[in-house]
Design an enzyme around this catalytic site. Sequence first.
Site, PDB file in Angstrom:
ATOM      1  N   ASP A   8       0.806  -1.236   0.000  1.00 17.27           N
ATOM      2  CA  ASP A   8       0.000   0.000   0.000  1.00 17.27           C
ATOM      3  C   ASP A   8       0.837   1.285   0.000  1.00 17.27           C
ATOM      4  O   ASP A   8       1.429   1.637   1.025  1.00 17.27           O
ATOM      5  CB  ASP A   8      -0.928   0.049   1.214  1.00 17.27           C
ATOM      6  CG  ASP A   8      -1.769  -1.210   1.391  1.00 17.27           C
ATOM      7  OD1 ASP A   8      -1.288  -2.318   1.061  1.00 17.27           O
ATOM      8  OD2 ASP A   8      -2.913  -1.084   1.878  1.00 17.27           O
ATOM      9  N   ASN A  67     -10.132  -1.621   0.367  1.00 18.87           N
ATOM     10  CA  ASN A  67     -11.378  -1.024   0.833  1.00 18.87           C
ATOM     11  C   ASN A  67     -11.484   0.460   0.497  1.00 18.87           C
ATOM     12  O   ASN A  67     -12.578   1.014   0.476  1.00 18.87           O
ATOM     13  CB  ASN A  67     -11.540  -1.234   2.349  1.00 18.87           C
ATOM     14  CG  ASN A  67     -10.336  -0.772   3.139  1.00 18.87           C
ATOM     15  OD1 ASN A  67      -9.213  -1.215   2.879  1.00 18.87           O
ATOM     16  ND2 ASN A  67     -10.534   0.099   4.083  1.00 18.87           N
ATOM     17  N   HIS A  68     -10.354   1.126   0.228  1.00 18.63           N
ATOM     18  CA  HIS A  68     -10.396   2.556  -0.116  1.00 18.63           C
ATOM     19  C   HIS A  68     -10.491   2.807  -1.620  1.00 18.63           C
ATOM     20  O   HIS A  68     -10.286   3.933  -2.066  1.00 18.63           O
ATOM     21  CB  HIS A  68      -9.154   3.257   0.432  1.00 18.63           C
ATOM     22  CG  HIS A  68      -9.153   3.389   1.923  1.00 18.63           C
ATOM     23  ND1 HIS A  68     -10.032   4.201   2.594  1.00 18.63           N
ATOM     24  CD2 HIS A  68      -8.397   2.794   2.882  1.00 18.63           C
ATOM     25  CE1 HIS A  68      -9.805   4.112   3.903  1.00 18.63           C
ATOM     26  NE2 HIS A  68      -8.820   3.259   4.102  1.00 18.63           N
ATOM     27  N   HIS A 153      -6.574  -8.460   0.604  1.00 20.03           N
ATOM     28  CA  HIS A 153      -6.614  -7.227   1.374  1.00 20.03           C
ATOM     29  C   HIS A 153      -7.495  -7.459   2.597  1.00 20.03           C
ATOM     30  O   HIS A 153      -8.725  -7.487   2.486  1.00 20.03           O
ATOM     31  CB  HIS A 153      -7.176  -6.126   0.472  1.00 20.03           C
ATOM     32  CG  HIS A 153      -6.928  -4.766   1.002  1.00 20.03           C
ATOM     33  ND1 HIS A 153      -5.720  -4.118   0.858  1.00 20.03           N
ATOM     34  CD2 HIS A 153      -7.722  -3.907   1.682  1.00 20.03           C
ATOM     35  CE1 HIS A 153      -5.793  -2.927   1.420  1.00 20.03           C
ATOM     36  NE2 HIS A 153      -6.996  -2.774   1.938  1.00 20.03           N
ATOM     37  N   HIS A 180      -0.789  -2.344   6.753  1.00 19.06           N
ATOM     38  CA  HIS A 180       0.276  -1.346   6.634  1.00 19.06           C
ATOM     39  C   HIS A 180       1.478  -1.661   7.521  1.00 19.06           C
ATOM     40  O   HIS A 180       2.249  -0.751   7.851  1.00 19.06           O
ATOM     41  CB  HIS A 180      -0.247   0.067   6.931  1.00 19.06           C
ATOM     42  CG  HIS A 180      -1.187   0.586   5.876  1.00 19.06           C
ATOM     43  ND1 HIS A 180      -1.499   1.912   5.721  1.00 19.06           N
ATOM     44  CD2 HIS A 180      -1.878  -0.055   4.902  1.00 19.06           C
ATOM     45  CE1 HIS A 180      -2.336   2.064   4.721  1.00 19.06           C
ATOM     46  NE2 HIS A 180      -2.594   0.880   4.206  1.00 19.06           N
TER      47      HIS A 180
HETATM   48 FE   LIG Z   1      -4.055   0.357   2.761  1.00 16.24          FE
HETATM   49 FE   LIG Z   2      -7.114  -1.136   3.223  1.00 15.97          FE
END
Ligand SMILES: [Fe+2]
Ligand SMILES: [Fe+2]
Length: 271
Positions: A8, A67-68, A153, A180
Site C-alpha cells: 500500500d 477497501n479505499h 486485502h 500497513h
Molecule cells: Fe491500505
Molecule cells: Fe485497506
Amino acid sequence: MRLLFVGDVVGRSGRTLVNAQLPALRDKWRLDFVIVNGENAAGGFGITEAICEELIASGADAVTLGNHWFDQREALVYIARQPRLIRPANYPAGTPGQGANLIEAKDGRKVLVVNMMGRIFMDTLDDPFRRIEEELAACPLGRNCDAAVIDFHAEATSEKQAFGLFVDGRASLVVGTHTHTPSADHRILPLGTGFITDAGMTGDYESVIGMDKDEPMRRFTQHIPVARFEPASGPATLCGVAVETGEDGLARKIGPVRIGGVLAPASPDFW
Ligand SMILES: [Fe+2]
Ligand SMILES: [Fe+2]
C-alpha cells in the site's frame, strides 16, 4: 519469472519513493512483472487517474486496491478504462471495474492479477473463498497464465493465512495487504505458493499506519474527531515482497523488500 509486489503506497511520501525507486529496481533485479497496491496513494484515500498513470509509467504492470478503492470518485469511472487497475473481486455484481485481469508482461508472458478482500473486521462482501475458486478455475496456473498473484486485502491474520493455504499450489503468490505493517512470515507454502501475511505499506512509518499521528492519537484518547486524517510526510519505506517463480508458475524463492525510511533495509539475496 521475477515478480515484485509493493505494499500500500500511502500519500505523497509513498508515491515519491516508489516512483523514484521502481525504474532502477526493474533494471537491477531484471524484474518481469511489478504489482503495486495503490489504495492509499491519493492523500491516503483511494487513487486518481493521474496517480495511477504515474505508477504505471514508473514500472507498475498492475495496480491493486482495497477497501479505499473508490474514495476518489473519479476511480469509479477511470477503472473501466484502465485494465491494469484492479479492485477487490468480491464486490457485488455490477460494481464498476474488474477484480481480476490477465495482464501481459513486457516479454509476453501472462500474469493473472487478482485483488480480494477479507471479511473479518471489514465490509461484508461476497465470500472471498468461493469467489477465488471462480477466478482460478477460469484461468488455471500453468495452463492459461504463467503466474498468478492474489493481493488479499484483509485485517485479520487468521483469515489471510487460511486464504493462503486455501489456494496453495494454485497461485504463484498470495500477498496480504491492508494492515500497513510488514509481517516476517514470508515463505513458500507446502504446495508451492509464495505467501506473506502482510507486505507492509510504502509510506512514512513515523506515523499511525501512514497517517500523521496527531489525529489518530486524539481519536484514541478523546474519542472525538477534530480533523481529517492526513498522510505523514516524512521519508517513506518501500515495503514489499520479491518472488521468483519456476516453469510451473509456482514460487521457488521469496524474500522481503524494505528500502528507505526508518525500517531495517531488506533485499532479496537471490537476485
Ligand atoms: Fe491500505
Ligand atoms: Fe485497506
